[in-house]
Design a protein around this motif. Sequence first.
Motif, PDB file in Angstrom:
ATOM      1  N   SER A 192      69.109 138.647  68.805  1.00 28.62           N
ATOM      2  CA  SER A 192      68.960 138.582  67.500  1.00 28.62           C
ATOM      3  C   SER A 192      69.161 137.346  67.101  1.00 28.62           C
ATOM      4  N   LEU A 193      70.606 136.925  67.330  1.00 26.84           N
ATOM      5  CA  LEU A 193      70.471 135.820  66.478  1.00 26.84           C
ATOM      6  C   LEU A 193      69.400 134.664  67.195  1.00 26.84           C
ATOM      7  N   LYS A 194      69.151 135.105  68.348  1.00 25.61           N
ATOM      8  CA  LYS A 194      67.515 133.768  68.824  1.00 25.61           C
ATOM      9  C   LYS A 194      66.171 134.077  67.509  1.00 25.61           C
ATOM     10  N   GLN A 195      66.657 135.382  67.079  1.00 23.99           N
ATOM     11  CA  GLN A 195      64.987 135.419  67.356  1.00 23.99           C
ATOM     12  C   GLN A 195      65.566 135.757  65.201  1.00 23.99           C
ATOM     13  N   ILE A 196      66.659 136.087  64.326  1.00 22.55           N
ATOM     14  CA  ILE A 196      66.508 135.881  63.024  1.00 22.55           C
ATOM     15  C   ILE A 196      66.094 134.009  62.509  1.00 22.55           C
ATOM     16  N   HIS A 197      66.544 133.585  63.711  1.00 20.95           N
ATOM     17  CA  HIS A 197      66.325 131.700  63.391  1.00 20.95           C
ATOM     18  C   HIS A 197      65.338 131.117  63.729  1.00 20.95           C
TER      19      HIS A 197
END
Length: 669
Positions: A192-197
């Motif tokens: 999620s961290l990667k995909q939100i940014h």
Amino acid sequence: MKLSSPVGVVPKIGPKYKKLLENLEIGTVQDLLYHFPFRYDDYSNVKNIGDLLENEVATVKGMVESVTNIFTRNGKRLTKIVVNDGTEKIGLMFFNQHYLKTTIKTGKEYTVSGKVGTFDRKISFISPELEESREVNINTGRLVPVYPETYGVTSRWLRARINDVVLGEIELGEFLPENTIKKHGLSTFNWSLKQIHFPDTEINAEKAKIRFQFEELFLELLKVEKRRVQWDSKLKSTGMTIKDTQIAHFIASLPFKLTDSQEKSVGEIMKDLAQKHPMNRLLEGDVGTGKTLVALIAAYNTHLNGFKTLYMAPTEILAAQHYETFNRFLSPLGVKISLITGSTKPEKDDFDILIGTHALIYSKEKFKGVELVVIDEQHRFGVEQRGKILEMANDGTVPHLLAMTATPIPRTLALTIYGDLSISVLDTHPNKERKVSTKVIPENARDRAYQWIKQKNEPTFIVCPLIEESDALMLENVKAAEAEYAALKKTYFKDVEMGLLHGRMKPKEKEEVIEKFRKGKIKVLVSTPVIEVGIDVPEATVMVIESAERYGLASLHQLRGRVGRGSKEGFCLTFLSTQSKNAYARLKNLETVDNGMELAEIDMRARGQGDIFGAIQHGFKKFKIADMFNVKMLEKAKEEAKEIYPFLDYYPLLKERLTQEAGEYIPNN
Ligand code: ADP
Ligand code: MG
């Protein structure tokens, strides 16, 4: 690198940036990673230069052939970069960025994203995003995150720093229980961290967002759960007897019938008072729904049990008004009522009900035998003050607490910030015909409006512009009111009895003015917005609100609730000090919607949560990403928090995360 490490451990964040990041409330690595984009620029449309269409947003990849600095005749500094991808060449135009000449390397492959425009009648990119082509680009050729920025901290800079961390090794992985993730179909922390940014697709960005929204609500609700459990288990209070007979007698003796919702609320409160752990209840009701009476009945029952009640009001005027009300209803029954404000002191312990302002809780005296505390207009009091009241506990027991507010707090929000409270709602007005006709008046009809007011010749409020809500600027509000008063007295209302009311007047002066207004000796009362929280002048029928666009709709609704409380219809005339069509349209809602909650939500949609709820509660943290009006998610998160909380010890990572944040909000009780 740990999430809790200071943000300075991130490569390329030195003392200078560390300082700048404070403006964005970024102090730790976690804060940086939780600095979420508020939108994405979609640069995923990759094309050949030869196929570009004017006005489309697109990305091209090609070799930089030349970088030329140009001074135009009228002194502008341009830079032209020519890129060639084998199909065609295109010029990129930049303004005042002559340094590009030294940073952009000719002969290298670059990726360019932006809107296709024209320059010198040729298809060109004007100030596009540009970076050397890599396997994965972060500023071009994809969904590119755009962040809240501050002086010296651009989205481009943030992308690079966040990307370094996201690609690097972060020590803490998933901290949500595995089961929680599964049950709610959430995506995992690192993904999620990667995909939100740096999302691969919009769907991924949405999934990531949902995870962080859920996470934020879940953590918040775990804290609420903690408070609730503490309240329920640790705190003891004196259970009272419900004096049914006397209460019924009292209610029957009232000059009016209780509304259904008043009756229901009284029932709920009585039940709480009988418990051996303290009541913690919020009574929510529009202006004029009769909250005072409900509290008064609770106070009466407390008295019948031989205990005392403290009643805390937000202003001296209101305290005085309640003092009068309580006396009227209860002193015939032998109840002793006392008033304490900055200027008056109670006669020692000799009271059954003590009414006062903040002075109440800061008074050195410990009042013995207090078993009920009522806080009127709860949103004006912070968590800290609530805690303070609990310190007034007698002999190991804690008083029952009834908080009241007229601020429409959507249920969902109440569930979170007041989640440790029970809620009673007064949703019926005693006077069913009560109506305040509202009109948004265009400036060119001001004349006619004043003539109409004069003709009507009924008690009229004129509320002057709200300059700012903060105390520091209160003087500005006073000035505005004084000026308006002087101007009107010289012109339209030359031959009308006028009065002026503002926050800088002494309580005694204020009381005198209000009294005159009540008695009809003052017909037109010019006031600062202080009257919002509560003068009861049932005869007032007309309210003029200046610069209405400066208020939230819910506040305006509260304001207009001050008129039309008696038998006559109320009228509210609002004026704008702006030409804005949006403002006009927003205010128009007041003409048709007569429900504070609904108005709050209209505003919420139009202006964002911050404006509306900013004033509700200090000590309440605004959500970063969660949507407090997403009832479904909120309820799921609530359920999950209830389920997990008792077993928190089994989830050390979750617990650690919670303790990290806890310092900020959980009051020590
Ligand atoms: P608020 O909820 O804004 O604090 P108040 O408690 O000040 O409202 O009540 C507004 C007015 O309505 C008061 O004058 C009060 O006496 C009157 N009132 C309260 N309950 C009833 C009722 N059931 N029927 C008629 N009038 C009522
Ligand atoms: Mg009230």
